[in-house]
Design a protein around this motif. Structure first.
Motif, PDB file in Angstrom:
ATOM      1  N   GLU A 210     -15.726  34.996 -14.787  1.00  0.00           N
ATOM      2  CA  GLU A 210     -17.024  34.344 -14.906  1.00  0.00           C
ATOM      3  C   GLU A 210     -17.430  34.127 -16.355  1.00  0.00           C
ATOM      4  O   GLU A 210     -18.208  33.232 -16.662  1.00  0.00           O
ATOM      5  N   GLN A 211     -16.897  34.939 -17.273  1.00  0.00           N
ATOM      6  CA  GLN A 211     -17.309  34.779 -18.667  1.00  0.00           C
ATOM      7  C   GLN A 211     -16.539  33.668 -19.374  1.00  0.00           C
ATOM      8  O   GLN A 211     -16.805  33.356 -20.524  1.00  0.00           O
ATOM      9  N   SER A 212     -15.594  33.033 -18.673  1.00  0.00           N
ATOM     10  CA  SER A 212     -14.841  31.964 -19.328  1.00  0.00           C
ATOM     11  C   SER A 212     -15.622  30.652 -19.255  1.00  0.00           C
ATOM     12  O   SER A 212     -16.433  30.457 -18.354  1.00  0.00           O
ATOM     13  N   PRO A 213     -15.375  29.753 -20.203  1.00  0.00           N
ATOM     14  CA  PRO A 213     -16.184  28.540 -20.305  1.00  0.00           C
ATOM     15  C   PRO A 213     -16.209  27.736 -19.007  1.00  0.00           C
ATOM     16  O   PRO A 213     -15.178  27.535 -18.374  1.00  0.00           O
ATOM     17  N   GLY A 214     -17.401  27.321 -18.615  1.00  0.00           N
ATOM     18  CA  GLY A 214     -17.540  26.465 -17.446  1.00  0.00           C
ATOM     19  C   GLY A 214     -17.494  27.191 -16.119  1.00  0.00           C
ATOM     20  O   GLY A 214     -17.492  26.559 -15.073  1.00  0.00           O
ATOM     21  N   CYS A 215     -17.449  28.529 -16.148  1.00  0.00           N
ATOM     22  CA  CYS A 215     -17.337  29.255 -14.879  1.00  0.00           C
ATOM     23  C   CYS A 215     -18.574  30.071 -14.546  1.00  0.00           C
ATOM     24  O   CYS A 215     -18.527  30.897 -13.640  1.00  0.00           O
ATOM     25  N   SER A 216     -19.678  29.888 -15.254  1.00  0.00           N
ATOM     26  CA  SER A 216     -20.819  30.759 -14.979  1.00  0.00           C
ATOM     27  C   SER A 216     -21.376  30.525 -13.584  1.00  0.00           C
ATOM     28  O   SER A 216     -21.423  29.405 -13.092  1.00  0.00           O
ATOM     29  N   LEU A 217     -21.769  31.614 -12.973  1.00  0.00           N
ATOM     30  CA  LEU A 217     -22.341  31.576 -11.622  1.00  0.00           C
ATOM     31  C   LEU A 217     -23.722  32.198 -11.664  1.00  0.00           C
ATOM     32  O   LEU A 217     -23.971  33.109 -12.463  1.00  0.00           O
ATOM     33  N   ASN A 218     -24.607  31.745 -10.801  1.00  0.00           N
ATOM     34  CA  ASN A 218     -25.907  32.408 -10.715  1.00  0.00           C
ATOM     35  C   ASN A 218     -25.824  33.568  -9.728  1.00  0.00           C
ATOM     36  O   ASN A 218     -24.776  33.805  -9.115  1.00  0.00           O
ATOM     37  N   LEU A 219     -26.927  34.294  -9.586  1.00  0.00           N
ATOM     38  CA  LEU A 219     -26.907  35.510  -8.781  1.00  0.00           C
ATOM     39  C   LEU A 219     -26.501  35.250  -7.322  1.00  0.00           C
ATOM     40  O   LEU A 219     -25.675  35.968  -6.760  1.00  0.00           O
ATOM     41  N   THR A 220     -27.073  34.205  -6.729  1.00  0.00           N
ATOM     42  CA  THR A 220     -26.755  33.891  -5.331  1.00  0.00           C
ATOM     43  C   THR A 220     -25.261  33.598  -5.182  1.00  0.00           C
ATOM     44  O   THR A 220     -24.617  34.039  -4.229  1.00  0.00           O
ATOM     45  N   GLU A 221     -24.715  32.849  -6.143  1.00  0.00           N
ATOM     46  CA  GLU A 221     -23.295  32.490  -6.082  1.00  0.00           C
ATOM     47  C   GLU A 221     -22.406  33.717  -6.261  1.00  0.00           C
ATOM     48  O   GLU A 221     -21.388  33.878  -5.571  1.00  0.00           O
ATOM     49  N   LYS A 222     -22.827  34.601  -7.194  1.00  0.00           N
ATOM     50  CA  LYS A 222     -22.023  35.818  -7.410  1.00  0.00           C
ATOM     51  C   LYS A 222     -22.004  36.695  -6.160  1.00  0.00           C
ATOM     52  O   LYS A 222     -20.978  37.254  -5.795  1.00  0.00           O
ATOM     53  N   LEU A 223     -23.179  36.808  -5.508  1.00  0.00           N
ATOM     54  CA  LEU A 223     -23.262  37.624  -4.291  1.00  0.00           C
ATOM     55  C   LEU A 223     -22.360  37.051  -3.204  1.00  0.00           C
ATOM     56  O   LEU A 223     -21.642  37.789  -2.518  1.00  0.00           O
ATOM     57  N   GLU A 224     -22.393  35.742  -3.051  1.00  0.00           N
ATOM     58  CA  GLU A 224     -21.577  35.098  -2.022  1.00  0.00           C
ATOM     59  C   GLU A 224     -20.091  35.341  -2.309  1.00  0.00           C
ATOM     60  O   GLU A 224     -19.308  35.642  -1.414  1.00  0.00           O
ATOM     61  N   MET A 225     -19.719  35.224  -3.583  1.00  0.00           N
ATOM     62  CA  MET A 225     -18.319  35.439  -3.964  1.00  0.00           C
ATOM     63  C   MET A 225     -17.937  36.907  -3.741  1.00  0.00           C
ATOM     64  O   MET A 225     -16.835  37.199  -3.265  1.00  0.00           O
ATOM     65  N   ALA A 226     -18.851  37.831  -4.050  1.00  0.00           N
ATOM     66  CA  ALA A 226     -18.568  39.260  -3.867  1.00  0.00           C
ATOM     67  C   ALA A 226     -18.341  39.582  -2.395  1.00  0.00           C
ATOM     68  O   ALA A 226     -17.427  40.341  -2.044  1.00  0.00           O
ATOM     69  N   ARG A 227     -19.135  38.968  -1.514  1.00  0.00           N
ATOM     70  CA  ARG A 227     -18.945  39.190  -0.069  1.00  0.00           C
ATOM     71  C   ARG A 227     -17.561  38.701   0.346  1.00  0.00           C
ATOM     72  O   ARG A 227     -16.875  39.339   1.134  1.00  0.00           O
ATOM     73  N   THR A 228     -17.179  37.556  -0.204  1.00  0.00           N
ATOM     74  CA  THR A 228     -15.869  36.993   0.126  1.00  0.00           C
ATOM     75  C   THR A 228     -14.740  37.905  -0.360  1.00  0.00           C
ATOM     76  O   THR A 228     -13.752  38.108   0.339  1.00  0.00           O
ATOM     77  N   LEU A 229     -14.901  38.463  -1.555  1.00  0.00           N
ATOM     78  CA  LEU A 229     -13.877  39.353  -2.107  1.00  0.00           C
ATOM     79  C   LEU A 229     -13.760  40.617  -1.264  1.00  0.00           C
ATOM     80  O   LEU A 229     -12.652  41.100  -0.999  1.00  0.00           O
ATOM     81  N   ALA A 230     -14.899  41.142  -0.818  1.00  0.00           N
ATOM     82  CA  ALA A 230     -14.877  42.342   0.013  1.00  0.00           C
ATOM     83  C   ALA A 230     -14.180  42.043   1.339  1.00  0.00           C
ATOM     84  O   ALA A 230     -13.351  42.825   1.814  1.00  0.00           O
ATOM     85  N   ALA A 231     -14.482  40.875   1.909  1.00  0.00           N
ATOM     86  CA  ALA A 231     -13.851  40.500   3.178  1.00  0.00           C
ATOM     87  C   ALA A 231     -12.354  40.245   2.996  1.00  0.00           C
ATOM     88  O   ALA A 231     -11.550  40.464   3.896  1.00  0.00           O
ATOM     89  N   LEU A 232     -11.975  39.795   1.808  1.00  0.00           N
ATOM     90  CA  LEU A 232     -10.563  39.556   1.490  1.00  0.00           C
ATOM     91  C   LEU A 232      -9.795  40.877   1.443  1.00  0.00           C
ATOM     92  O   LEU A 232      -8.594  40.919   1.674  1.00  0.00           O
ATOM     93  N   GLY A 233     -10.536  41.956   1.149  1.00  0.00           N
ATOM     94  CA  GLY A 233      -9.902  43.279   1.153  1.00  0.00           C
ATOM     95  C   GLY A 233      -9.547  43.806  -0.226  1.00  0.00           C
ATOM     96  O   GLY A 233      -8.703  44.695  -0.349  1.00  0.00           O
ATOM     97  N   VAL A 234     -10.178  43.276  -1.293  1.00  0.00           N
ATOM     98  CA  VAL A 234      -9.858  43.810  -2.623  1.00  0.00           C
ATOM     99  C   VAL A 234     -10.382  45.246  -2.712  1.00  0.00           C
ATOM    100  O   VAL A 234     -11.410  45.578  -2.142  1.00  0.00           O
ATOM    101  N   ASP A 235      -9.649  46.096  -3.414  1.00  0.00           N
ATOM    102  CA  ASP A 235     -10.036  47.499  -3.506  1.00  0.00           C
ATOM    103  C   ASP A 235     -11.213  47.690  -4.450  1.00  0.00           C
ATOM    104  O   ASP A 235     -12.095  48.494  -4.202  1.00  0.00           O
TER     105      ASP A 235
END
Ligand SMILES: [Zn+2]
Length: 551
Positions: free
Chosen positions: A46-71
């Motif tokens: 997210e800290q790389s150029p052009g990749c910033s996300l807002n809070l809602t987007e980060k939460l949605e992505m975090a839910r997806t990562l958890a469902a994906l099964g990342v440790d």
């Protein structure tokens, strides 16, 4: 001359201030063949150029990562800004299953702030980093080897007094003298680090050299058995995935990576590539992960949609051509026996053979099912508004594809009402007229302002008119129009990047419509709103400096 305090004295002072006993470390993994996946899409990515996300987007992505099964989900760098802090805190409060990790430099303020953000997580982790290579010691930190060890130990101890799960990263480890790296790692483990990460911060290493570093740590660090060795590789020479796998082969059991390989400069190791290499070649590695591989493609697609960074067509695993067989000989082989030219099936990574098409007559139920399958989490209210938007779109174009739906869903990720809103738009253009745009825009105070401008073309005229109304002046760095799906009636998606005059930071805007002129106006306003919101909230990362590739 004043004698510098020793490590022991410092620790003493700290434990005096903190009477609670050290929290216990998570139980060690009994399975020696399990490779932990540490996803840093929301931090390094997210800290790389052009990749910033807002809070809602980060939460949605975090839910997806958890469902994906990342440790482990590295959710951000809490000290960097109030926005980063809030995002990490929100993710920690909601995510279950995955460990939620916050990054900190080796100083008390950073560590305390990271802990504040993650303390309510089901499984919290603090990740502290400190550069150890000669070039960083001398030019960036101006610290001696002894001072580095002392600082690392003090910080790991402080973090460990707060949290049982501590990761330590000697930044630029791949360029650190091996004997010194061994010394720092041993001291960090002694101080309580439960994971030691060996970052190739600058993407300098090659597989054999990196494997040697990991092997040396295993052989020479006496307490290495008490911690998990982690790899973190950057792709500057195109070897991030190869280096990560070489590290795993040499004994590392955690891989740090990002979806689509986003990250500083050329990016980090791509999660989907690491996962599928371990899975397809399980016969060779004999290792496994917790990742549900059929969720890889939806996760990749969601990240592209949220950031506006599209994946190159020939990208391994998740690129559009990754499973396309074009040559006649290959097609012939595929028809006779798929395994002649296919080492994994598209459905193994979640690529469905046919995009399900919704139409004018599809019901609310079908829509809700599709949204869930795409990995999004919407409330009943949001489903209702989405259904209305969907019906309106289905009136304009007959078939509504997954990509069309994702574009509609994007609206719910914007995080609060936009300060400036487009009310109406009129443009004239052609071969013998002066391109002109008239816009009506609702100001943050509710008043509608109208203005007009001429330009090199209708889009340029719109941008100038918007600039006149909003007073936000920025340079257009990138402007891309792309068809969301196939068909002449397809929606056009406009992605653009604005750079504010200071040149410090860029903002992306994105919008889609069956009318690309309208999409251009909305996308431009989208980016202007991002600039306005950030200014209002004072969310500048520059306050503490970005962590660079950090760890
Ligand atoms: Zn990094």
């Amino acid at each position: 001359m004043r004698r510098p305090r020793t490590i022991k004295e410092k620790t003493q002072t700290m434990s005096d201030a903190n009477h609670s006993p050290s929290p216990t470390a998570p139980a060690p993994d009994a399975d020696p063949n399990h490779v932990r996946i540490f996803d840093t899409t929301l931090r390094d990515g997210e800290q790389s150029p052009g990749c910033s996300l807002n809070l809602t987007e980060k939460l949605e992505m975090a839910r997806t990562l958890a469902a994906l099964g990342v440790d482990v989900i590295e959710a951000g760098f809490p000290i960097a800004s109030q926005g980063d802090f809030e995002a990490v805190q929100a993710i920690a409060a909601e995510v279950t299953g995955s460990t939620v990790c916050g990054l900190a430099r080796c100083n008390d303020r950073d560590i305390d702030r990271a802990w504040d953000a993650i303390r309510h997580a089901q499984k919290p982790r603090i990740h502290v980093f400190l550069a150890t290579s000669a070039i960083h010691r001398e030019h960036k930190l101006r610290m001696t080897r002894a001072q580095i060890v002392e600082r690392a130990v003090a910080s790991v101890r402080r973090a460990r007094a707060l949290c049982g799960d501590i990761e330590f990263s000697p930044e630029d480890a791949a360029r650190t003298e091996l004997d010194f790296l061994c010394e720092v790692v041993e001291a960090a483990i002694d101080a309580g680090a439960t994971t030691v990460n060996i970052p190739d911060t600058v993407g300098y290493t090659v597989p054999t050299a990196y494997a040697k570093v990991i092997r040396t740590l295993k052989e020479r660090v006496p307490n290495i058995g008490r911690a998990v060795i982690s790899v973190h590789c950057h792709d500057d020479l195109g070897m991030a995935v190869a280096n990560s796998l070489a590290g795993v082969e040499a004994g590392a059991r955690q891989v740090e990576c990002t979806i689509n390989g986003i990250g500083e400069r050329a990016g980090n190791a791509a999660l989907e590539e690491v996962i599928m290499a371990l899975k397809v070649r399980e016969d060779y590695y004999g290792l496994h992960t917790n990742i549900k591989t059929e969720r890889l493609y939806p996760a990749s697609r969601m990240l592209s949609a949220l950031t506006g960074m599209t994946v190159q067509r020939n990208k391994a695993i998740v690129g559009r051509n990754a499973f396309a067989h074009e040559s006649g000989i290959h097609q012939d082989g595929m028809l006779k026996e798929r395994s002649t030219y296919e080492i994994m099936r598209p459905e193994d990574v979640g690529v469905s053979k046919t995009d399900l098409v919704l139409g004018k007559h599809s019901g609310r139920h079908a829509l809700r099912d599709r949204v869930t399958e795409l990995g999004y989490h919407l409330s009943e209210e949001q489903i209702q508004t989405l259904f209305d938007d969907f019906k309106a779109l289905a009136d304009k174009k007959k078939e509504v594809y997954d990509e069309d739906l994702i574009v509609l869903i994007e609206k719910y990720m914007e995080g609060g009402p936009a300060p400036w809103q487009l009310v109406s738009l009129h443009t004239t253009a052609g071969t013998a007229v002066l391109p002109t745009a008239t816009v009506a825009i609702r100001r943050p105070d509710g008043e509608v302002v109208r203005d007009a401008a001429i330009g090199d073309g209708p889009v340029d005229a719109i941008f100038k008119a918007v600039e006149r109304v909003t007073g936000v002046h920025a340079n257009l760095r990138e402007f891309v129009v792309r068809s969301v799906t196939k068909g002449k009636d397809a929606q056009g998606e406009v992605t653009l990047e604005l750079e504010v005059e200071s040149g410090e930071r860029s903002f992306r805007g994105r919008a889609a419509s069956t009318d690309i002129i309208e999409a251009s106006a909305e996308a431009y306003l989208n980016a202007v709103n991002a600039i306005a919101t950030r200014r209002e909230r004072g969310q500048t990362r520059e306050v503490v400096g970005r962590p660079g590739a950090g760890a």
